[in-house]
Scaffold this motif. Structure first.
Motif, PDB file in Angstrom:
ATOM      1  N   VAL A 269      -2.031  11.089  16.979  1.00 21.83           N
ATOM      2  CA  VAL A 269      -3.294  10.809  16.297  1.00 21.83           C
ATOM      3  C   VAL A 269      -3.107  10.943  14.791  1.00 21.83           C
ATOM      4  CG1 VAL A 269      -5.713  11.453  16.035  1.00 21.83           C
ATOM      5  CG2 VAL A 269      -4.605  11.654  18.273  1.00 21.83           C
ATOM      6  N   ALA A 270      -3.389   9.855  14.072  1.00 21.03           N
ATOM      7  CA  ALA A 270      -3.299   9.870  12.608  1.00 21.03           C
ATOM      8  C   ALA A 270      -4.289   8.861  12.051  1.00 21.03           C
ATOM      9  CB  ALA A 270      -1.891   9.552  12.133  1.00 21.03           C
ATOM     10  N   THR A 271      -4.813   9.146  10.875  1.00 24.16           N
ATOM     11  CA  THR A 271      -5.732   8.244  10.186  1.00 24.16           C
ATOM     12  C   THR A 271      -5.283   8.091   8.733  1.00 24.16           C
ATOM     13  OG1 THR A 271      -7.219  10.073   9.614  1.00 24.16           O
ATOM     14  CG2 THR A 271      -7.694   8.857  11.650  1.00 24.16           C
ATOM     15  N   SER A 272      -5.839   7.087   8.076  1.00 22.18           N
ATOM     16  CA  SER A 272      -5.484   6.835   6.677  1.00 22.18           C
ATOM     17  C   SER A 272      -6.703   6.329   5.941  1.00 22.18           C
ATOM     18  CB  SER A 272      -4.353   5.815   6.588  1.00 22.18           C
ATOM     19  OG  SER A 272      -4.163   5.390   5.258  1.00 22.18           O
ATOM     20  N   ASP A 273      -6.730   6.587   4.621  1.00 20.62           N
ATOM     21  CA  ASP A 273      -7.800   6.057   3.779  1.00 20.62           C
ATOM     22  C   ASP A 273      -7.387   4.737   3.119  1.00 20.62           C
ATOM     23  OD1 ASP A 273      -5.906   6.999   2.044  1.00 20.62           O
ATOM     24  OD2 ASP A 273      -7.239   8.331   0.935  1.00 20.62           O
ATOM     25  N   GLY A 274      -6.275   4.165   3.597  1.00 21.30           N
ATOM     26  CA  GLY A 274      -5.788   2.906   3.044  1.00 21.30           C
ATOM     27  C   GLY A 274      -6.294   1.703   3.817  1.00 21.30           C
ATOM     28  N   PRO A 275      -5.711   0.531   3.554  1.00 20.84           N
ATOM     29  CA  PRO A 275      -6.196  -0.707   4.169  1.00 20.84           C
ATOM     30  C   PRO A 275      -5.851  -0.780   5.648  1.00 20.84           C
ATOM     31  CG  PRO A 275      -4.175  -1.127   2.956  1.00 20.84           C
ATOM     32  CD  PRO A 275      -4.553   0.294   2.671  1.00 20.84           C
ATOM     33  N   ASN A 276      -6.671  -1.528   6.394  1.00 24.44           N
ATOM     34  CA  ASN A 276      -6.408  -1.710   7.816  1.00 24.44           C
ATOM     35  C   ASN A 276      -5.293  -2.715   8.083  1.00 24.44           C
ATOM     36  OD1 ASN A 276      -8.509   0.061   8.509  1.00 24.44           O
ATOM     37  ND2 ASN A 276     -10.029  -1.576   8.408  1.00 24.44           N
TER      38      ASN A 276
ATOM     39  N   ILE B  62      -0.238   2.499  10.776  1.00 29.00           N
ATOM     40  CA  ILE B  62       0.536   3.737  10.689  1.00 29.00           C
ATOM     41  C   ILE B  62       1.666   3.637  11.721  1.00 29.00           C
ATOM     42  CG2 ILE B  62       0.492   6.239  11.035  1.00 29.00           C
ATOM     43  CD1 ILE B  62      -2.431   6.189  10.124  1.00 29.00           C
ATOM     44  N   VAL B  63       2.879   3.911  11.256  1.00 29.19           N
ATOM     45  CA  VAL B  63       4.065   3.785  12.118  1.00 29.19           C
ATOM     46  C   VAL B  63       4.659   5.171  12.347  1.00 29.19           C
ATOM     47  CG1 VAL B  63       6.351   2.765  12.362  1.00 29.19           C
ATOM     48  CG2 VAL B  63       4.510   1.464  11.259  1.00 29.19           C
ATOM     49  N   PHE B  64       4.821   5.521  13.619  1.00 22.80           N
ATOM     50  CA  PHE B  64       5.400   6.813  13.989  1.00 22.80           C
ATOM     51  C   PHE B  64       6.874   6.638  14.372  1.00 22.80           C
ATOM     52  CE2 PHE B  64       0.876   7.013  15.193  1.00 22.80           C
ATOM     53  CZ  PHE B  64       0.482   8.132  14.481  1.00 22.80           C
ATOM     54  N   ALA B  65       7.647   7.679  14.127  1.00 23.51           N
ATOM     55  CA  ALA B  65       9.060   7.670  14.516  1.00 23.51           C
ATOM     56  C   ALA B  65       9.505   9.101  14.772  1.00 23.51           C
ATOM     57  CB  ALA B  65       9.928   7.031  13.442  1.00 23.51           C
TER      58      ALA B  65
ATOM     59  N   ALA C   7       2.876   1.442   5.225  1.00 26.13           N
ATOM     60  CA  ALA C   7       3.264   0.582   4.110  1.00 26.13           C
ATOM     61  C   ALA C   7       2.057   0.257   3.244  1.00 26.13           C
ATOM     62  CB  ALA C   7       3.897  -0.701   4.646  1.00 26.13           C
ATOM     63  N   GLY C   8       2.331  -0.187   2.034  1.00 29.46           N
ATOM     64  CA  GLY C   8       1.265  -0.620   1.146  1.00 29.46           C
ATOM     65  C   GLY C   8       1.048  -2.120   1.244  1.00 29.46           C
TER      66      GLY C   8
END
Length: 214
Positions: free
Chosen positions: A139-146, A150-153, A182-183
């Motif tokens: 579970v992760a969230t971001s305040d960036g663009p959709n 989010i990539v997990f490794a 990524a941006g």
């Protein structure tokens, strides 16, 4: 002209013409240079003045994919709205009149930087190895663009592996999972976040049936 006297007659008046050239005028932005901005900043006013002709200083954007100039009704204040990250180029002009030349065209630029973004990665709790393998959601969230996921490794594939948004426990030990994002044109890449948790050894039991002697 010159008056005469007892000995001299009045001099004949001699006219001479000369030109009065139009004055120059210049356009000034305050501050200069214009400060760097960041995508997502609110629209901001422009402080720009011209010369003595009294003509309105016209300002337009020549980088309409990055910024736009609008005039607030009544107050006539010029404001700049950022549309994307990049280089905003403003073009200022001022007309002349009978006494003043038109001001030289003035170009001013400033950078609209990418906005930063952050990842909030919920730490998985400690686990215990079991068979069949334990699989759970990350579970992760971001305040960036959709537009960028989010990539997990996993950096400890002997203990845990990752596929998509799910982690699989494959052994006991310390599991480390990273989250990256990524941006894009307007957002810089997020700083990587890593979560580490412990996978305890599983408990095993022996089923030893009682031996009956007859």
């Amino acid at each position: 002209s010159q008056d005469g006297n007892a000995g001299y007659a009045v001099a004949t008046a001699v006219p001479r013409d000369f030109d009065i050239a139009q004055a120059s005028q210049t356009i000034v932005f305050i501050p200069d240079p214009l400060p760097t901005r960041t995508f997502g900043d609110l629209p901001f006013p422009l402080n720009v003045s011209g010369g003595g002709s009294g003509s309105i200083v016209e300002v337009i954007s020549t980088a309409t994919d990055v910024c736009n100039v609008e005039i607030v009704p009544v107050t006539l204040v010029k404001t700049v709205t950022l549309l994307n990250a990049g280089i905003c180029t403003l073009q200022a002009t001022q007309a002349g009149n009978v006494n003043y030349k038109p001001a030289p065209l003035l170009l001013k630029q400033f950078e609209a930087k990418q906005k930063s973004q952050t990842i909030t990665f919920t730490a998985p709790g400690n686990k215990t190895f079991i068979e069949p393998f334990l699989i759970f959601d990350l579970v992760a969230t971001s305040d960036g663009p959709n537009s960028t996921p989010i990539v997990f490794a996993s950096t400890t594939t002997g203990v845990c592996t990752v596929s998509g948004g799910k982690a699989t426990i494959v052994g006991a030990g310390s599991c480390a999972i990273t989250a990256d994002k990524a941006g894009d044109k307007n957002y810089a890449a997020a700083t990587q976040v890593k979560q580490t948790f412990t996978v305890a050894k599983g408990v095993q039991l022996i089923d030893f049936k009682q031996i009956i002697v007859t």
